[in-house]
Scaffold this active site. Structure first.
Site, mmCIF file in Angstrom:
data_model
loop_
_atom_site.group_PDB
_atom_site.id
_atom_site.type_symbol
_atom_site.label_atom_id
_atom_site.label_comp_id
_atom_site.label_asym_id
_atom_site.label_seq_id
_atom_site.Cartn_x
_atom_site.Cartn_y
_atom_site.Cartn_z
ATOM 1 N N SER A 195 121.384 37.205 100.669
ATOM 2 C CA SER A 195 122.436 36.289 101.107
ATOM 3 C C SER A 195 121.954 34.871 100.886
ATOM 4 O O SER A 195 120.737 34.601 100.937
ATOM 5 C CB SER A 195 122.742 36.501 102.592
ATOM 6 O OG SER A 195 123.559 35.458 103.094
ATOM 7 N N TYR A 202 119.698 38.018 111.291
ATOM 8 C CA TYR A 202 120.263 38.324 109.987
ATOM 9 C C TYR A 202 119.623 37.459 108.905
ATOM 10 O O TYR A 202 119.160 37.968 107.870
ATOM 11 C CB TYR A 202 121.778 38.107 109.993
ATOM 12 C CG TYR A 202 122.435 38.411 108.670
ATOM 13 C CD1 TYR A 202 122.774 39.714 108.339
ATOM 14 C CD2 TYR A 202 122.698 37.399 107.747
ATOM 15 C CE1 TYR A 202 123.361 40.016 107.116
ATOM 16 C CE2 TYR A 202 123.278 37.680 106.522
ATOM 17 C CZ TYR A 202 123.618 38.988 106.213
ATOM 18 O OH TYR A 202 124.196 39.267 104.993
#
Length: 243
Positions: free
Chosen positions: A144, A167
């Site tokens: 990401s 995350y």
């Protein structure tokens, strides 16, 4: 080697970006294994694609279960003898937006890392012997832009004030794993890269900007790299991102 001779496996593929990745790989002619924790859901998703004439096969694989990973590797070996493409797509998001980085629970950290990093490593370790049997294999690890330390530390970046630490840090670790594995395999025909799908409209991201087809395109592009393609890189739709 033509695409219709290749075998791919995509984890976390019963919905979202994973499912779209399966669709695009299969549309390109790759025999694609649609892997999911729930075999019934995997079969349902695979059947929908097969009804469109796409070469898709369901397989049970829970990235958090060592026995499930071992069984999947054994099944791939028995059915296909090798693996040409592994897309480590499975991932979770557990951070509490109401809590600061230091307030996120250890349970959230551990659960996030168990899936996003340790599950990825475990699946790769189990399937690497089959990838080594392929003439030219590709490993794609879903990362990401939120993994980028450079972007997170830049006050001018759009991500500077967007801190969802478990995350984000798990995906930073995915990038680090990608670099380590690419180095190990540097003298082989296996290329290893990290893919940023972008901000995609999924169940995990209701505020996404990109459609699923765009989100899956980076993984598919890296999965189908030719011999001149990069290894050990972090990309979004052909653009190299800062670590």
């Amino acid at each position: 080697m033509s695409n219709n001779q290749k075998v791919a496996l995509v984890t976390g593929a019963t919905r979202g970006i994973g499912l779209e990745t399966v669709r695009q790989l299969a549309t390109a002619g790759v025999h694609t294994l649609l892997a999911g924790r729930d075999l019934a859901k995997a079969r349902e998703a695979a059947q929908a694609l097969k009804s469109e004439g796409l070469p898709v096969e369901a397989i049970a694989l829970d990235v958090g279960d060592a026995a499930s990973i071992a069984a999947a590797a054994k099944q791939v070996e028995a059915s296909h003898g090798r693996l040409d493409i592994l897309v480590n797509n499975a991932g979770i998001f557990k951070d509490d937006f109401a809590r600061s980085p230091s307030e996120q629970s250890l349970e959230v950290w551990r659960e996030t890392f168990d899936t996003n990093l340790f599950g990825m490593v475990a699946v790769t370790q189990a399937l690497l012997p089959l990838l080594r049997r392929a003439p030219t294999a590709r490993i794609v690890n879903l990362s990401s832009s939120l993994a980028s330390l450079a972007l997170h530390s830049d006050p001018g970046s759009e991500f500077y004030e967007f801190k969802v630490p478990a995350y984000n840090v798990s995906k930073t670790a995915v990038n680090a794993w990608t670099v380590q594995l690419a180095y190990e395999l540097r003298d082989t025909a296996i290329k290893v890269n990290a893919a940023d799908p972008g901000s995609v409209k999924t169940d995990m991201n209701s505020n996404g900007q990109l459609e699923l087809a765009d989100g899956a395109s980076t993984s598919v592009g890296l999965a189908l790299l030719d011999a001149a393609g990069p290894t050990g890189s972090f990309q979004h739709r052909g653009e190299v991102l800062p670590w």
